[in-house]
Design a protein around this motif. Structure first.
Motif, short mmCIF file in Angstrom:
data_model
loop_
_atom_site.label_atom_id
_atom_site.label_comp_id
_atom_site.label_asym_id
_atom_site.label_seq_id
_atom_site.Cartn_x
_atom_site.Cartn_y
_atom_site.Cartn_z
N ILE A 1 -6.33 2.00 5.30
CA ILE A 1 -6.53 0.38 5.73
C ILE A 1 -6.96 0.05 6.93
O ILE A 1 -7.78 -0.80 6.97
CB ILE A 1 -4.89 -0.23 5.32
CG1 ILE A 1 -4.54 0.21 3.69
CG2 ILE A 1 -5.02 -1.63 5.72
CD1 ILE A 1 -5.45 -0.99 2.76
N GLN B 1 -10.87 -1.86 7.85
CA GLN B 1 -11.02 -3.23 8.60
C GLN B 1 -11.77 -2.92 9.84
O GLN B 1 -12.51 -3.71 10.16
CB GLN B 1 -9.42 -3.60 9.11
CG GLN B 1 -8.65 -4.08 7.82
CD GLN B 1 -7.18 -4.68 8.53
OE1 GLN B 1 -7.26 -5.77 9.10
NE2 GLN B 1 -6.30 -3.96 8.31
N TYR C 1 -8.01 -2.51 -0.57
CA TYR C 1 -8.93 -2.02 0.23
C TYR C 1 -9.99 -3.02 0.29
O TYR C 1 -10.59 -3.23 1.29
CB TYR C 1 -9.50 -0.77 -0.58
CG TYR C 1 -8.53 0.51 -0.39
CD1 TYR C 1 -7.45 0.54 0.49
CD2 TYR C 1 -8.82 1.41 -1.40
CE1 TYR C 1 -6.69 1.40 0.44
CE2 TYR C 1 -7.89 2.58 -1.25
CZ TYR C 1 -6.61 2.74 -0.54
OH TYR C 1 -5.90 3.69 -0.64
N THR D 1 1.00 -1.17 -0.04
CA THR D 1 -0.05 -0.02 -0.08
C THR D 1 0.84 1.39 0.16
O THR D 1 0.66 2.33 -0.95
CB THR D 1 -0.93 0.03 1.25
OG1 THR D 1 -1.75 -1.11 1.27
CG2 THR D 1 -1.60 1.21 1.25
N ALA E 1 -9.03 -5.74 2.81
CA ALA E 1 -9.12 -4.98 4.01
C ALA E 1 -10.36 -4.95 4.60
O ALA E 1 -10.77 -5.43 5.77
CB ALA E 1 -8.54 -3.55 4.15
#
Length: 441
Positions: A65, A69, A122, A44, A125
């Motif tokens: 990120i 999550q 993404y 990332t 995540a």
């Protein structure tokens, strides 16, 4: 005359077959998780920097990120705690590991084909946030059903060793295999997830707590929250970790330090990620053989204060050896407080509420970790990475000072012994300790 078969407090939980399988499953799952997550952060940050973003803007991508999550975990927590108390916890664990296996396979393919992009990371995540929502409560609530109460603190320490060993070796696997071939870390992680699923399948049938009839997930979650709020010991321990780690979490910024401050590359990044895990694992190993018995509350508070101070020094450091030393102390202090906190929460919570209380605890842990990553990355975007880490460490120390006043029970708690009203509510009451002993070869 009946022989007393109850295990001594120093007995090893690894003598119990079910716990051995659980321990191996958690170890290999954690190895795969941390090998994968290290490379996700590294890719990332590098994709962002190589696309023309400056350090602050790329730090913002790391923040995103963490946020992606945290959001699904936050939304699903009411259901995950309910699921841990209503479904076979082994099956919940296997399902969540299977999802991680799919994520590892997808990232391996995208990296190998050179088509990985920020949007695909993404998406992964978000899936990992869903996984964490259900995996944490189920696995945490499963462990106390596998061992007698007398050796539960030992089991918690050993379980922490499996987790911390995964945190040590996982980043090493990720960083060094990435240097060999970029998609290799994800392939290794996939193999580890397969092993973890297999190990969980070797755990025999374990007791489930009584299931309240017609109780909705939201109501179950509210009941778990209500119990946490009413139990000042549990509330103080959970929220201490929430605010301290939320403020002082520096792990999200490791790619920034590895590439642009310490300039040590992906192998140095692996070392940065390993250092706190080594400190934590050694601390957990000590506790597995010599469990803490006295002054547990004051020691937890001091451990969090040391955690904050070491974080400040790491943030200011431009020397790799000093940075590694401070991160080692960060990990050791964090495990010291985690060991005490988890033992207090498990032993001060009835089994029928343990899944829901574990889900509340997981929510706060994720608020301090994933949402803390978002906070650290956002603060780095606004102030710069060094100022963000130093400010967070100072915030952890201030939190300790405040919690000694808000929750005096933390500084007066001397032992892990539960209150009188919980005595007799054994975590294995559907499976007497005599039955547990039959599992010991």
């Amino acid at each position: 005359m009946k022989t007393d078969t109850a295990p001594k407090p120093e007995a090893s939980p690894l003598r119990i077959a079910n716990f051995r399988a659980y321990w191996l499953a958690r170890l290999t799952m954690t190895l795969g998780q941390y090998a994968m997550m290290l490379i996700i952060g590294w890719q990332t940050y590098n994709i962002a920097r190589d696309s023309g973003m400056d350090v602050a803007e790329a730090s913002g991508q790391l923040a995103l990120i963490g946020l992606l999550q945290f959001v699904p975990l936050f939304l699903l927590t009411p259901f995950s705690g309910w699921a841990a108390d209503h479904f076979d916890r082994r099956n919940v664990g296997r399902a969540t590991i299977a999802l991680q296996l799919l994520c590892a396979g997808a990232l391996a393919w995208l990296t190998w084909s050179d088509s990985i992009a920020l949007w695909s990371i993404y998406a992964v995540a978000i899936v990992l946030g869903i996984v964490r929502a259900f995996n944490g409560p189920a696995m945490s609530a499963l462990a106390p059903n596998l061992v007698p109460k007398a050796i539960l603190p030992n089991a918690i320490a050993l379980s922490s060793i499996s987790w911390q060993t995964g945190m040590i070796v996982g980043p090493a696997v990720g960083g060094y295999t990435y240097a060999i071939f970029p998609s290799l870390p994800y392939l290794v992680a996939a193999g580890l997830f397969v092993f973890a699923m297999t190990a969980l399948s070797f755990i025999g049938k374990v007791p489930q707590p009584p299931r309240p009839q017609n109780q909705q997930p939201i109501h179950a979650m509210v009941e778990g929250v209500r119990y946490v709020v009413r139990n000042k010991m549990v509330l103080g321990a959970i929220t201490l970790d929430l605010f301290a780690v939320f403020l002082a979490g520096a792990t999200a910024l490791f790619p920034v330090y590895a590439r642009d401050i310490l300039k040590v590359g992906e192998t140095g990044l692996a070392q940065l990620a390993m250092a706190p895990a080594i400190g934590a694992a050694l601390t957990a190993l000590i506790f597995s053989f010599r469990p803490l018995k006295t002054n547990v509350g004051p020691r937890m508070l001091w451990a969090v204060a040391v955690f904050g101070l070491a974080t400040i020094i790491f943030g200011l450091s431009t020397s790799m050896p000093l940075s590694l030393a401070m991160l080692f102390i960060v990990g050791a202090a964090d495990m010291f407080s985690v060991y005490i906190r988890q033992s207090l929460i498990q032993l001060h919570t009835p089994d029928e509420k343990r899944g829901r209380v574990s889900s509340v605890s997981l929510l706060t842990i994720s608020a301090s970790n994933e949402f803390g990553d978002f906070f650290s990355g956002s603060l780095a975007y606004a102030l710069g990475p060094v100022a963000a880490v130093v400010t967070g460490g100072a915030g952890a120390i201030i939190t300790v000072a405040a919690w000694t006043k808000i929750f005096p029970v933390l500084r007066t708690t001397r032992t892990f012994d539960p209150p009188d009203e919980l005595v007799g509510q054994q975590p294995n009451r559907e499976l007497p300790e005599e039955k547990l002993q039959e599992q010991i070869p």
